[in-house]
Write an enzyme that holds these catalytic residues in place. Structure first.
Site, mmCIF file in Angstrom:
data_model
loop_
_atom_site.group_PDB
_atom_site.id
_atom_site.type_symbol
_atom_site.label_atom_id
_atom_site.label_comp_id
_atom_site.label_asym_id
_atom_site.label_seq_id
_atom_site.Cartn_x
_atom_site.Cartn_y
_atom_site.Cartn_z
ATOM 1 N N ASN A 97 3.463 5.202 9.090
ATOM 2 C CA ASN A 97 2.415 4.867 8.118
ATOM 3 C C ASN A 97 1.569 3.666 8.517
ATOM 4 O O ASN A 97 0.392 3.593 8.163
ATOM 5 C CB ASN A 97 3.086 4.601 6.758
ATOM 6 N N TYR A 132 -11.496 3.635 14.114
ATOM 7 C CA TYR A 132 -10.526 4.202 13.162
ATOM 8 C C TYR A 132 -10.565 5.729 13.211
ATOM 9 O O TYR A 132 -9.529 6.394 13.277
ATOM 10 C CB TYR A 132 -10.867 3.685 11.768
ATOM 11 N N GLY A 142 0.784 -1.234 0.000
ATOM 12 C CA GLY A 142 0.000 0.000 0.000
ATOM 13 C C GLY A 142 0.814 1.281 0.000
ATOM 14 O O GLY A 142 1.825 1.412 -0.699
ATOM 15 N N LEU A 198 -13.859 -2.052 1.724
ATOM 16 C CA LEU A 198 -15.029 -1.991 0.836
ATOM 17 C C LEU A 198 -15.648 -3.377 0.653
ATOM 18 O O LEU A 198 -16.876 -3.504 0.580
ATOM 19 C CB LEU A 198 -14.650 -1.370 -0.513
HETATM 20 P P1 NAP Z 1 -2.622 -1.379 3.894
HETATM 21 O O1 NAP Z 1 -2.681 -1.528 2.457
HETATM 22 O O2 NAP Z 1 -3.517 -2.212 4.745
HETATM 23 O O3 NAP Z 1 -1.143 -1.521 4.429
HETATM 24 C C1 NAP Z 1 -0.932 -1.330 5.804
HETATM 25 C C2 NAP Z 1 0.528 -1.519 6.138
HETATM 26 O O4 NAP Z 1 0.656 -1.408 7.562
HETATM 27 C C3 NAP Z 1 1.039 -2.870 5.724
HETATM 28 O O5 NAP Z 1 2.335 -2.735 5.227
HETATM 29 C C4 NAP Z 1 1.031 -3.658 7.035
HETATM 30 O O6 NAP Z 1 2.097 -4.561 6.988
HETATM 31 C C5 NAP Z 1 1.323 -2.554 8.036
HETATM 32 N N1 NAP Z 1 0.885 -2.861 9.388
HETATM 33 C C6 NAP Z 1 -0.355 -3.114 9.853
HETATM 34 N N2 NAP Z 1 -0.329 -3.352 11.167
HETATM 35 C C7 NAP Z 1 0.976 -3.249 11.545
HETATM 36 C C8 NAP Z 1 1.669 -3.377 12.774
HETATM 37 N N3 NAP Z 1 1.016 -3.686 13.919
HETATM 38 N N4 NAP Z 1 3.001 -3.183 12.795
HETATM 39 C C9 NAP Z 1 3.668 -2.898 11.670
HETATM 40 N N5 NAP Z 1 3.072 -2.758 10.476
HETATM 41 C C10 NAP Z 1 1.742 -2.933 10.419
HETATM 42 O O7 NAP Z 1 -2.953 0.156 4.283
HETATM 43 P P2 NAP Z 1 -2.769 1.484 3.406
HETATM 44 O O8 NAP Z 1 -4.022 1.740 2.712
HETATM 45 O O9 NAP Z 1 -1.496 1.435 2.664
HETATM 46 O O10 NAP Z 1 -2.691 2.562 4.578
HETATM 47 C C11 NAP Z 1 -1.469 3.053 5.092
HETATM 48 C C12 NAP Z 1 -1.782 4.132 6.118
HETATM 49 O O11 NAP Z 1 -2.544 5.168 5.519
HETATM 50 C C13 NAP Z 1 -2.607 3.617 7.296
HETATM 51 O O12 NAP Z 1 -2.225 4.288 8.470
HETATM 52 C C14 NAP Z 1 -4.009 4.012 6.894
HETATM 53 O O13 NAP Z 1 -4.872 4.117 7.962
HETATM 54 C C15 NAP Z 1 -3.768 5.341 6.215
HETATM 55 N N6 NAP Z 1 -4.826 5.724 5.294
HETATM 56 C C16 NAP Z 1 -5.125 4.952 4.215
HETATM 57 C C17 NAP Z 1 -6.153 5.330 3.359
HETATM 58 C C18 NAP Z 1 -6.523 4.537 2.147
HETATM 59 O O14 NAP Z 1 -7.555 4.852 1.542
HETATM 60 N N7 NAP Z 1 -5.789 3.550 1.738
HETATM 61 C C19 NAP Z 1 -6.866 6.484 3.631
HETATM 62 C C20 NAP Z 1 -6.549 7.249 4.742
HETATM 63 C C21 NAP Z 1 -5.514 6.869 5.558
HETATM 64 P P3 NAP Z 1 2.088 -6.020 7.643
HETATM 65 O O15 NAP Z 1 0.735 -6.599 7.406
HETATM 66 O O16 NAP Z 1 3.204 -6.669 6.916
HETATM 67 O O17 NAP Z 1 2.410 -5.775 9.070
#
Ligand code: NAP
Length: 257
Positions: free
Chosen positions: A91, A156, A18, A200
């Site tokens: 992140n 969240y 991501g 989603l």
């Molecule tokens: P994602 O696709 O679910 O990826 C999340 C990442 O966080 C993965 O690399 C996962 O790696 C890691 N992670 C989860 N729990 C962890 C833990 N306890 N320790 C270390 N790593 C952990 O999420 P994303 O969409 O890229 O989102 C990244 C950030 O942006 C998040 O904070 C999310 O809330 C924020 N955000 C995303 C969106 C969106 O629409 N995508 C919108 C607003 C904000 P592992 O599973 O390998 O640990």
């Protein structure tokens, strides 16, 4: 040509997929040495290989950001390998689809542990390292849900609202202390990543939910990981040297309405 973060050393948490993965790749492409963290070793090593294949420098360190014991070692390993720490991208994050009535205390606590404790711990330990070497930039991933409420994301929203104002408290502290450390948050709208895909899919038919989510963004579509990675790059670089305590909204106009 010099990269926009040439010679800087960065940690990106949750960089196995991501937004973290995209940010790590872009920072490395622009000259930073990058430490990628996350829990899934295979994906982390794959992201490192993608960076190295482009001529960049990176390493993966397995980490659970909610585990306080993981942070001192991560910072030490970064400084001993690359000499300093200039950029931390907090992140890593999780999103559980549940409204306030459905959310269990366990789901609430898990969300706070990863999204809020993780950001607090990262910021605290990064300040300790950065202030020894003349400053740095800390970038915390909040969300539009740090600014507005979404019914199906109760915990969240609470965690991301916390990230938003915690970031400002840390920015003011670092400014007043004269550390030359800037602390900012980024507020993405819906970006097409595994987190968004899973969320989603939990709500209903993924394609139909994607269409409905896209329609809530005035720009008419969801974002791409690079849309956020370029915001990270700006806040990580010296181009943003007068920017601290700010919230960079990258959301296709979602919260402008
Ligand atoms: P994602 O696709 O679910 O990826 C999340 C990442 O966080 C993965 O690399 C996962 O790696 C890691 N992670 C989860 N729990 C962890 C833990 N306890 N320790 C270390 N790593 C952990 O999420 P994303 O969409 O890229 O989102 C990244 C950030 O942006 C998040 O904070 C999310 O809330 C924020 N955000 C995303 C969106 C969106 O629409 N995508 C919108 C607003 C904000 P592992 O599973 O390998 O640990």
């Amino acid at each position: 040509m010099m990269g926009r973060v040439e010679g800087k050393v960065a940690i990106v948490t949750g960089a196995t997929k991501g937004l973290g993965r995209a940010s790590a790749i872009l920072l490395a492409r622009e000259g930073a040495k990058v430490v990628l963290t996350g829990r899934t070793e295979a994906e982390g090593e794959e992201a490192v290989r993608a960076i190295v294949a482009e001529g960049g420098e990176a390493v993966f360190v397995k980490q659970d950001v909610a585990d306080a014991r993981s942070w001192p070692g991560l910072i030490e390993e970064t400084v001993s390998r690359y000499g300093r720490l200039d950029i931390l991208v907090n992140n890593a994050g999780i999103a559980i689809a549940a409204n306030v009535e459905e959310t269990t205390l366990e789901q609430w606590r898990l969300t706070m542990a990863v999204n809020l404790d993780g950001v607090f711990l990262g910021t605290k330990y990064a300040i300790g390292a950065m202030k020894k070497t003349g400053g740095g930039s800390i970038i915390n991933l909040s969300s539009i849900d740090g600014n507005i409420g979404e019914a199906d994301l109760a915990a969240y929203c609470a965690s991301k609202g916390g990230v938003r104002t915690f970031t400002k408290a840390a920015a003011v502290h670092c400014g007043e202390a004269g550390y030359n450390i800037r602390v900012n948050s980024i507020h993405p709208g819906y970006i097409w990543t595994p987190q968004t895909q899973n969320y989603l899919a939990d709500l209903g038919t993924a394609e139909e939910e994607k269409r409905k989510a896209a329609a809530r963004h005035p720009i008419g579509r969801l974002g791409e990981p690079d849309d956020i990675a370029y915001g990270v790059l700006y806040l990580a670089s010296d181009e943003s040297k007068f920017v601290t305590g700010s919230e960079l909204v990258i959301d296709g106009g979602y919260i402008a309405q």
